[in-house]
Design an enzyme around this catalytic site. Structure first.
Site, PDB file in Angstrom:
ATOM      1  N   LYS A 153       0.834  -1.195   0.000  1.00  0.00           N
ATOM      2  CA  LYS A 153       0.000   0.000   0.000  1.00  0.00           C
ATOM      3  C   LYS A 153       0.873   1.249   0.000  1.00  0.00           C
ATOM      4  O   LYS A 153       2.013   1.200   0.454  1.00  0.00           O
ATOM      5  CB  LYS A 153      -0.850   0.032   1.288  1.00  0.00           C
ATOM      6  CG  LYS A 153      -1.971  -0.984   1.344  1.00  0.00           C
ATOM      7  CD  LYS A 153      -2.757  -0.844   2.642  1.00  0.00           C
ATOM      8  CE  LYS A 153      -3.877  -1.851   2.744  1.00  0.00           C
ATOM      9  NZ  LYS A 153      -4.956  -1.633   1.760  1.00  0.00           N
ATOM     10  N   ARG A 197     -10.125 -11.613   2.577  1.00  0.00           N
ATOM     11  CA  ARG A 197     -10.938 -12.725   2.053  1.00  0.00           C
ATOM     12  C   ARG A 197     -10.176 -14.040   2.117  1.00  0.00           C
ATOM     13  O   ARG A 197     -10.763 -15.108   2.215  1.00  0.00           O
ATOM     14  CB  ARG A 197     -11.411 -12.382   0.629  1.00  0.00           C
ATOM     15  CG  ARG A 197     -10.295 -12.185  -0.356  1.00  0.00           C
ATOM     16  CD  ARG A 197     -10.748 -11.456  -1.623  1.00  0.00           C
ATOM     17  NE  ARG A 197     -10.837 -10.007  -1.428  1.00  0.00           N
ATOM     18  CZ  ARG A 197     -11.217  -9.155  -2.384  1.00  0.00           C
ATOM     19  NH1 ARG A 197     -11.558  -9.584  -3.574  1.00  0.00           N
ATOM     20  NH2 ARG A 197     -11.276  -7.859  -2.131  1.00  0.00           N
TER      21      ARG A 197
HETATM   22  N1  BES Z   1      -8.017  -3.761   4.779  1.00  0.00           N
HETATM   23  C1  BES Z   1      -8.225  -3.403   3.437  1.00  0.00           C
HETATM   24  C2  BES Z   1      -9.553  -2.710   3.207  1.00  0.00           C
HETATM   25  C3  BES Z   1      -9.615  -1.264   3.607  1.00  0.00           C
HETATM   26  C4  BES Z   1      -9.076  -0.283   2.810  1.00  0.00           C
HETATM   27  C5  BES Z   1     -10.320  -0.890   4.727  1.00  0.00           C
HETATM   28  C6  BES Z   1      -9.193   1.034   3.158  1.00  0.00           C
HETATM   29  C7  BES Z   1     -10.440   0.439   5.069  1.00  0.00           C
HETATM   30  C8  BES Z   1      -9.878   1.398   4.283  1.00  0.00           C
HETATM   31  C9  BES Z   1      -8.211  -4.650   2.558  1.00  0.00           C
HETATM   32  O1  BES Z   1      -7.390  -5.672   2.960  1.00  0.00           O
HETATM   33  C10 BES Z   1      -7.729  -4.216   1.219  1.00  0.00           C
HETATM   34  O2  BES Z   1      -6.588  -3.834   1.129  1.00  0.00           O
HETATM   35  N2  BES Z   1      -8.584  -4.283   0.206  1.00  0.00           N
HETATM   36  C11 BES Z   1      -8.255  -3.885  -1.099  1.00  0.00           C
HETATM   37  C12 BES Z   1      -8.809  -4.896  -2.053  1.00  0.00           C
HETATM   38  C13 BES Z   1      -8.312  -4.732  -3.464  1.00  0.00           C
HETATM   39  C14 BES Z   1      -6.848  -5.088  -3.549  1.00  0.00           C
HETATM   40  C15 BES Z   1      -9.119  -5.625  -4.372  1.00  0.00           C
HETATM   41  C16 BES Z   1      -8.870  -2.512  -1.344  1.00  0.00           C
HETATM   42  O3  BES Z   1      -9.982  -2.265  -0.888  1.00  0.00           O
HETATM   43  O4  BES Z   1      -8.208  -1.684  -1.944  1.00  0.00           O
HETATM   44 MN    MN Z   2      -5.392  -5.474   2.260  1.00  0.00          MN
END
Ligand code: BES
Ligand code: MN
Ligand code: ZN
Length: 502
Positions: A268, A342
């Site tokens: 990230k 997931r």
């Molecule tokens: N923990 C995050 C989701 C999240 C993102 C929660 C921002 C709160 C704020 C999750 O693990 C994640 O990174 N999801 C990705 C999925 C994507 C790679 C398909 C996302 O939401 O960007």
């Molecule tokens: Mn994630």
């Protein structure tokens, strides 16, 4: 913080020896009923007449050493229509008007409100929320000074249930906030497991904690893949609360317990990455719900499952394109290591089937897409079981912790197809909260399953950065409603399985 329930007439409110009185005045305050016979109703009448006490919801008037009162301070606050949500807003506004550091003992005067459990609960929750302080890793923080809250209602006997539930909800929400707020180095998977073990010492409770070896033996290849880049060993936490006969099928709550989500190799950006310590908000809500159950001891069986690990980049970390075998036997091509929630939940959901559950609800800070769709007001709700979805939605409304149902049409699963495995772990950007839910659905074939995406509701960003304790109120309310339904025999043994393949 201690709550105490008391029958309290308006006249008796003046006798309450407290540091402050917070008096809720609904629009329909029965001026006649009290008709100015006591000091408080006299005061309300006067300040209303002279216009100093504006009538909009949340408007307040503060007094210091009011004549005829034992209390040092008093705040009158408008409570609108007196509904639970108005009461919550009124208490929040009123608490802001109190000089809190001087207030150790508070009288929360609800004597003018129409009787109802929901408003008593709402007032207690708002009071706790306004005074919560995180101190665990901040020694300089001024801890909560409010120690005792006397909740005054017209007839205590009629408010006992609302009061008890309110107290337990506050316990549960604060438990969840505490763990979610802790930084990742103070809330590792092992530390979460210890917290769960502690909860497990109470009567009716049992906790079991599995480590990497046991999880490998279960065949949870997907969960293991996420954990393999971290020096912190994974934990799979199994909590049990038995409040009903063993023959009764349990509700299973599955909480995402990523104690820190860097994204892994699909790393990230740096900005706001610290907030990914909240990525165990689902796990925290399961722990909080169990803490509340311990207080209320309702007649229901509940299982809590928490897959917990860190998602880190490392020489040993899982790589984009790697294919892993989940506990269900289905293989997964991990196209994006940041879609890790997931990957740990799918194995926990497969494990959930062994409890022959009455329902399975997973709770996860799963997608940024859900934040875009619903913001911070409602959690995302997904289920193909109408009855279950309606129960959860209703519980959310009742507990002022609302959610909103999103669709699960099979067309949304198209993008999860993979040339190298039974499925990929991501689809495109479009409908991201839904495609994530479609992925989970592939592991819940015959289960009465629902998914709550709490990415937008579990914590606040910005100056007020911190965990909200959501959706503990929704979950506890749902469990209490289920217990009540079972008591009155309205409930079916289990929601019938849907034949349609997923
Ligand atoms: N923990 C995050 C989701 C999240 C993102 C929660 C921002 C709160 C704020 C999750 O693990 C994640 O990174 N999801 C990705 C999925 C994507 C790679 C398909 C996302 O939401 O960007
Ligand atoms: Mn994630
Ligand atoms: Zn995550």
């Amino acid at each position: 913080m201690n709550f105490e329930l008391k029958s309290l007439s308006l006249a008796q409110a003046s006798e309450l020896a407290v540091d402050a009185l917070l008096v809720l005045v609904p629009d329909a305050a029965p001026n006649d009923r009290a008709s100015g016979v006591c000091a408080l109703s006299q005061l309300i009448l006067e300040v209303s007449r002279c216009g100093d006490f504006e009538t909009d919801l949340g408007k307040s008037l503060a007094c210091y050493r009011p004549a005829g009162f034992k209390a040092t301070r008093m705040v009158l606050v408008r409570a609108g229509d007196g509904s639970a949500s108005s009461v919550r807003k009124a208490v929040a506004a009123g608490m802001a008007g109190l000089k809190l550091p001087g207030v150790k003992k508070l009288g929360l005067v609800l004597s003018l409100l129409p009787k109802g459990d929901a408003s008593v609960r709402a007032a207690m929750m708002a009071c706790a929320d306004a005074t919560y302080v995180y101190t665990s890793t901040k020694p300089s923080a001024k801890a909560r000074t409010l120690q005792q809250v006397v909740v005054g209602v017209p007839q205590a006997a009629q408010a006992r249930e609302g009061f008890a539930v309110g107290k337990a909800m506050v316990t549960g929400v604060e438990f969840a906030k505490e763990w979610a707020n802790r930084p990742a180095n103070h809330a590792t998977p092992s530390m979460l497991a210890d917290a769960a073990r502690k909860l497990g010492r109470q009567p009716g409770f049992k906790t079991e904690v599995l480590g990497p070896k046991e999880v490998a033996a279960l065949g949870m290849g997907s969960f293991l893949a996420v954990a393999q880049g971290s020096a912190e060993p994974l934990r799979f936490i199994i909590l049990r609360y038995n409040g009903a006969p063993r023959s009764q099928a349990p509700v299973v709550l599955v909480g995402k317990g990523i104690t820190f989500d860097t994204g892994g190799i699909s790393i990230k950006p740096a900005a706001e990455m610290d907030e990914m310590k909240f990525d165990m908000g689902g796990a925290a809500s399961v722990l909080g719900t169990f803490a509340a159950l311990a207080e209320l001891q309702p007649a229901i069986n509940v299982v809590g499952l928490i897959p917990s690990c860190e998602n880190m980049p490392d020489g040993l970390a899982v790589k984009p394109g790697d294919v892993v075998t989940s506990m269900s036997g289905q293989t997964i091509e991990i196209l994006n290591t940041d879609a890790e929630g997931r990957l740990i939940l799918c194995d926990a959901l497969t494990y959930a089937a062994r409890f022959k559950p009455r329902s399975v609800v997973d709770i996860a800070t799963l997608t940024g897409a859900c934040v875009i769709a619903l913001g911070a007001v409602r959690s995302g709700l997904f289920s193909v079981r109408d009855e279950l979805a309606q129960s959860l939605q209703q519980a959310g409304e009742q507990a002022l912790d609302p959610c909103w149902r999103l669709p699960l049409d099979d067309e949304y699963a198209e993008g999860l197809k993979s040339n190298f495995a039974d499925m990929g772990n991501v689809a495109g950007r479009a409908g991201g909260a839904i495609t994530a839910a479609k992925f989970l659905q592939k592991f819940t074939a015959e289960l009465p399953w629902a998914h709550l995406d709490i990415a937008g509701t579990a914590w606040k960003s910005g100056a007020a950065k911190g965990a909200t304790g959501r959706p503990v109120p929704l979950l506890l309310q749902y469990l209490l409603n289920e217990a009540a339904a079972q008591r009155t025999g309205k409930a079916k043994a289990a929601v019938p399985a849907r034949r349609k393949p997923v």
